[in-house]
Design an enzyme around this catalytic site. Sequence first.
Site, PDB file in Angstrom:
ATOM      1  N   PRO A   2      24.333 -56.406   5.961  1.00 30.89           N
ATOM      2  CA  PRO A   2      24.441 -57.848   5.955  1.00 30.89           C
ATOM      3  C   PRO A   2      25.608 -58.406   5.152  1.00 30.89           C
ATOM      4  CG  PRO A   2      22.519 -57.052   4.723  1.00 30.89           C
ATOM      5  CD  PRO A   2      23.449 -55.926   4.914  1.00 30.89           C
ATOM      6  N   GLU A   3      26.413 -59.196   5.805  1.00 30.62           N
ATOM      7  CA  GLU A   3      27.378 -60.034   5.118  1.00 30.62           C
ATOM      8  C   GLU A   3      26.810 -61.452   5.158  1.00 30.62           C
ATOM      9  OE1 GLU A   3      31.484 -59.320   6.215  1.00 30.62           O
ATOM     10  OE2 GLU A   3      30.994 -57.360   7.035  1.00 30.62           O
TER      11      GLU A   3
END
Length: 287
Positions: A2-3
């Site tokens: 996840p960014e």
Amino acid sequence: MPELPEVEIVRQSLLKNIKGKKINKVLVRNRNLRFKLETSFEKKLKNKFILNIKRFSKYLIIELANKSFCIVHLGMSGTIHILKNKRGNLPTNTSFYNSPNLPKNHNHVEFFFKNMKLVYNDPRRFGYFQFLNNSNSLKKKFKNFGPEPFDKKFNPNYLVNYFKKKDKNIKNFLLDQNFVSGIGNIYASEILYLSKINPSLSAKYLKKNQCINIVINSRKILKNAIKKGGSTIRDFKNTRGDQGNFQKEFKVYGRDKQNCKRFSCSGKINKITQSNRSTFLCEMCQK
DNA sequence: AAGAGGCCCTGATAGC
DNA sequence: TGCTATCAGGGCCTCT
């Protein structure tokens, strides 16, 4: 995984599902996450109402009714699953993290609500939970973080000034959370491609108009990724949860040796290594 | 003191 | 098939 965009998708899903709900019980199966989960964690969350779910950078911030907070970081492989009791009552179209087919292993933390539970799964255990007593602790937690790309503080002048005398390549700056918060390895490559900037270029040599492009394109890419439901790299074959769609729009990430997608560019995509992490760029239009 | 690299951990995949 | 090596979206810590 996840960014910023992926964490935002999770936040939106949590908002729909657990905002205003009471945590009846917390179950910890494995305390050995990135940071060891304190033994009083369960007690501190039990019977608390969830006021809101916010996000800063790649962190989820669960706001509890007594002005305390629970921070969640998903690390590389953390996912959150929401499961409802009644058959056929699973959340739909909320996020690719919603999984009717929960993975068998690595379900380390569970939050129980009425008729529903939240499950934190994380094979690599690079993610973590952290309980914070008050908003001061929260402030302290993020005090050294740079602005998010959407923040008006993240503007061309900020970049120009920040880069003065700094001898570090621009790709590594985009990953540097003290400089800008929320960009990770995928979007860093995409942003520089769109800006036609070589990732190896030392940031101090960047011209003003290149800084303008980085600001504009960071916002553009992250916004678009959120709109598309984030990016799913590893496929979720065994689940029926929604996947993200932004990976279909990658211009360089994971496209080693393929053709540049830019109209009228005959270049090929190269994969290079910077600080032990892969970077993708077009050999022609990012000279 | 900025910046590079090692490392935390498991799983998927490639190559032999 | 089964071994080993490599790599993965993050970020903290140590060393220079």
